[in-house]
Motif scaffolding. Sequence first.
Motif, PDB file in Angstrom:
ATOM      1  N   SER A 168       0.823  -1.214   0.000  1.00 52.37           N
ATOM      2  CA  SER A 168       0.000   0.000   0.000  1.00 52.37           C
ATOM      3  C   SER A 168       0.853   1.258   0.000  1.00 52.37           C
ATOM      4  CB  SER A 168      -0.920   0.017   1.218  1.00 52.37           C
ATOM      5  OG  SER A 168      -1.812  -1.046   1.182  1.00 52.37           O
ATOM      6  N   VAL A 169       1.891   1.261   0.821  1.00 51.22           N
ATOM      7  CA  VAL A 169       2.753   2.436   0.910  1.00 51.22           C
ATOM      8  C   VAL A 169       3.520   2.628  -0.400  1.00 51.22           C
ATOM      9  CG1 VAL A 169       4.684   3.512   2.143  1.00 51.22           C
ATOM     10  CG2 VAL A 169       2.897   2.317   3.422  1.00 51.22           C
ATOM     11  N   LEU A 170       3.984   1.532  -1.002  1.00 48.54           N
ATOM     12  CA  LEU A 170       4.639   1.644  -2.313  1.00 48.54           C
ATOM     13  C   LEU A 170       3.690   2.278  -3.322  1.00 48.54           C
ATOM     14  CD1 LEU A 170       6.536  -1.763  -2.644  1.00 48.54           C
ATOM     15  CD2 LEU A 170       7.573   0.507  -2.665  1.00 48.54           C
ATOM     16  N   ALA A 171       2.446   1.833  -3.347  1.00 49.88           N
ATOM     17  CA  ALA A 171       1.455   2.383  -4.281  1.00 49.88           C
ATOM     18  C   ALA A 171       1.222   3.867  -4.006  1.00 49.88           C
ATOM     19  CB  ALA A 171       0.151   1.605  -4.191  1.00 49.88           C
ATOM     20  N   LYS A 218       3.261   5.939  -2.813  1.00 50.61           N
ATOM     21  CA  LYS A 218       4.465   6.680  -3.201  1.00 50.61           C
ATOM     22  C   LYS A 218       4.749   6.584  -4.703  1.00 50.61           C
ATOM     23  CE  LYS A 218       5.952   7.978   0.925  1.00 50.61           C
ATOM     24  NZ  LYS A 218       6.399   9.332   1.263  1.00 50.61           N
ATOM     25  N   GLY A 219       3.952   5.794  -5.422  1.00 51.75           N
ATOM     26  CA  GLY A 219       4.163   5.633  -6.862  1.00 51.75           C
ATOM     27  C   GLY A 219       5.411   4.827  -7.174  1.00 51.75           C
ATOM     28  N   ARG A 220       5.750   3.899  -6.297  1.00 53.45           N
ATOM     29  CA  ARG A 220       6.951   3.070  -6.450  1.00 53.45           C
ATOM     30  C   ARG A 220       6.563   1.614  -6.660  1.00 53.45           C
ATOM     31  NH1 ARG A 220      11.277   6.306  -7.479  1.00 53.45           N
ATOM     32  NH2 ARG A 220      11.275   8.075  -6.062  1.00 53.45           N
ATOM     33  N   THR A 221       7.502   0.814  -7.151  1.00 57.61           N
ATOM     34  CA  THR A 221       7.246  -0.597  -7.427  1.00 57.61           C
ATOM     35  C   THR A 221       8.074  -1.495  -6.522  1.00 57.61           C
ATOM     36  OG1 THR A 221       9.021  -0.774  -9.054  1.00 57.61           O
ATOM     37  CG2 THR A 221       6.838  -0.081  -9.865  1.00 57.61           C
ATOM     38  N   ASN A 222       7.710  -2.770  -6.511  1.00 61.26           N
ATOM     39  CA  ASN A 222       8.484  -3.770  -5.771  1.00 61.26           C
ATOM     40  C   ASN A 222       9.925  -3.794  -6.277  1.00 61.26           C
ATOM     41  OD1 ASN A 222       5.846  -4.392  -5.096  1.00 61.26           O
ATOM     42  ND2 ASN A 222       6.042  -6.574  -5.491  1.00 61.26           N
ATOM     43  N   LEU A 223      10.080  -3.737  -7.589  1.00 59.51           N
ATOM     44  CA  LEU A 223      11.418  -3.785  -8.189  1.00 59.51           C
ATOM     45  C   LEU A 223      12.258  -2.600  -7.733  1.00 59.51           C
ATOM     46  CD1 LEU A 223      13.463  -5.110 -10.044  1.00 59.51           C
ATOM     47  CD2 LEU A 223      12.395  -3.928 -11.969  1.00 59.51           C
ATOM     48  N   TRP A 224      11.671  -1.430  -7.695  1.00 61.53           N
ATOM     49  CA  TRP A 224      12.389  -0.242  -7.225  1.00 61.53           C
ATOM     50  C   TRP A 224      12.860  -0.442  -5.789  1.00 61.53           C
ATOM     51  CZ3 TRP A 224      11.346   3.031  -3.147  1.00 61.53           C
ATOM     52  CH2 TRP A 224      12.114   4.201  -3.074  1.00 61.53           C
ATOM     53  N   LEU A 225      11.964  -0.951  -4.928  1.00 58.74           N
ATOM     54  CA  LEU A 225      12.325  -1.177  -3.531  1.00 58.74           C
ATOM     55  C   LEU A 225      13.437  -2.209  -3.419  1.00 58.74           C
ATOM     56  CD1 LEU A 225      11.810  -0.514  -0.563  1.00 58.74           C
ATOM     57  CD2 LEU A 225      10.053  -2.303  -0.559  1.00 58.74           C
ATOM     58  N   ALA A 226      13.348  -3.274  -4.197  1.00 58.08           N
ATOM     59  CA  ALA A 226      14.386  -4.313  -4.186  1.00 58.08           C
ATOM     60  C   ALA A 226      15.739  -3.710  -4.559  1.00 58.08           C
ATOM     61  CB  ALA A 226      14.020  -5.435  -5.142  1.00 58.08           C
ATOM     62  N   GLU A 227      15.746  -2.855  -5.555  1.00 55.76           N
ATOM     63  CA  GLU A 227      17.001  -2.214  -5.977  1.00 55.76           C
ATOM     64  C   GLU A 227      17.545  -1.291  -4.895  1.00 55.76           C
ATOM     65  OE1 GLU A 227      15.761  -0.385  -9.625  1.00 55.76           O
ATOM     66  OE2 GLU A 227      16.026  -2.240 -10.780  1.00 55.76           O
ATOM     67  N   VAL A 267      11.150  -9.232  -1.926  1.00 57.38           N
ATOM     68  CA  VAL A 267      10.304  -8.049  -1.752  1.00 57.38           C
ATOM     69  C   VAL A 267       8.861  -8.375  -2.131  1.00 57.38           C
ATOM     70  CG1 VAL A 267       9.905  -5.668  -2.504  1.00 57.38           C
ATOM     71  CG2 VAL A 267      12.237  -6.463  -2.039  1.00 57.38           C
ATOM     72  N   SER A 268       8.687  -9.153  -3.171  1.00 57.28           N
ATOM     73  CA  SER A 268       7.339  -9.572  -3.575  1.00 57.28           C
ATOM     74  C   SER A 268       6.641 -10.337  -2.451  1.00 57.28           C
ATOM     75  CB  SER A 268       7.408 -10.429  -4.829  1.00 57.28           C
ATOM     76  OG  SER A 268       6.128 -10.874  -5.196  1.00 57.28           O
ATOM     77  N   LYS A 269       7.370 -11.202  -1.774  1.00 58.28           N
ATOM     78  CA  LYS A 269       6.800 -11.971  -0.650  1.00 58.28           C
ATOM     79  C   LYS A 269       6.403 -11.055   0.496  1.00 58.28           C
ATOM     80  CE  LYS A 269       9.241 -16.220  -1.762  1.00 58.28           C
ATOM     81  NZ  LYS A 269      10.333 -17.116  -1.378  1.00 58.28           N
ATOM     82  N   LEU A 281      11.451   4.719   1.912  1.00 53.85           N
ATOM     83  CA  LEU A 281      10.153   5.249   1.501  1.00 53.85           C
ATOM     84  C   LEU A 281       9.814   6.582   2.175  1.00 53.85           C
ATOM     85  CD1 LEU A 281       8.056   1.960   1.422  1.00 53.85           C
ATOM     86  CD2 LEU A 281       8.850   3.314  -0.521  1.00 53.85           C
ATOM     87  N   GLU A 282      10.700   7.032   3.067  1.00 54.60           N
ATOM     88  CA  GLU A 282      10.520   8.303   3.777  1.00 54.60           C
ATOM     89  C   GLU A 282       9.188   8.351   4.531  1.00 54.60           C
ATOM     90  OE1 GLU A 282      11.132  11.129   0.590  1.00 54.60           O
ATOM     91  OE2 GLU A 282      13.298  11.097   0.930  1.00 54.60           O
ATOM     92  N   VAL A 283       8.939   7.274   5.302  1.00 51.79           N
ATOM     93  CA  VAL A 283       7.756   7.197   6.151  1.00 51.79           C
ATOM     94  C   VAL A 283       8.183   6.717   7.527  1.00 51.79           C
ATOM     95  CG1 VAL A 283       6.159   6.718   4.249  1.00 51.79           C
ATOM     96  CG2 VAL A 283       7.192   4.811   5.482  1.00 51.79           C
ATOM     97  N   ASN A 284       7.308   6.907   8.494  1.00 49.36           N
ATOM     98  CA  ASN A 284       7.535   6.353   9.815  1.00 49.36           C
ATOM     99  C   ASN A 284       7.280   4.856   9.749  1.00 49.36           C
ATOM    100  OD1 ASN A 284       6.782   5.465  12.614  1.00 49.36           O
ATOM    101  ND2 ASN A 284       7.276   7.612  13.039  1.00 49.36           N
TER     102      ASN A 284
END
Length: 71
Positions: free
Chosen positions: A12-15, A17-26, A35-37, A57-60
């Motif tokens: 939800s937080v990725l969505a 922020k307009g980010r993807t699982n792949l971006w977070l993994a990188e 990350v998908s799991k 993600l710059e969140v608490n």
Amino acid sequence: MAKKRILNRIKSVLADKGRTNLWLAEQLDKNKSTVSKWCTNDQQPTLDTLFDIAEVLEVNVSELLVVAAKS
């Protein structure tokens, strides 16, 4: 069959922020399947990793957790 527990809000937080699982993994230098799991709540990140995710993600960190209401 047991109901799967939703413990984190990473997807939800990725969505939001307009980010993807792949971006977070990188960003975290993690495997994209790991990350998908996390995003599907099939597996949970360690507490240290959860704090790293929050930082990226710059969140608490509390925004990444699901708080269950007591009945």
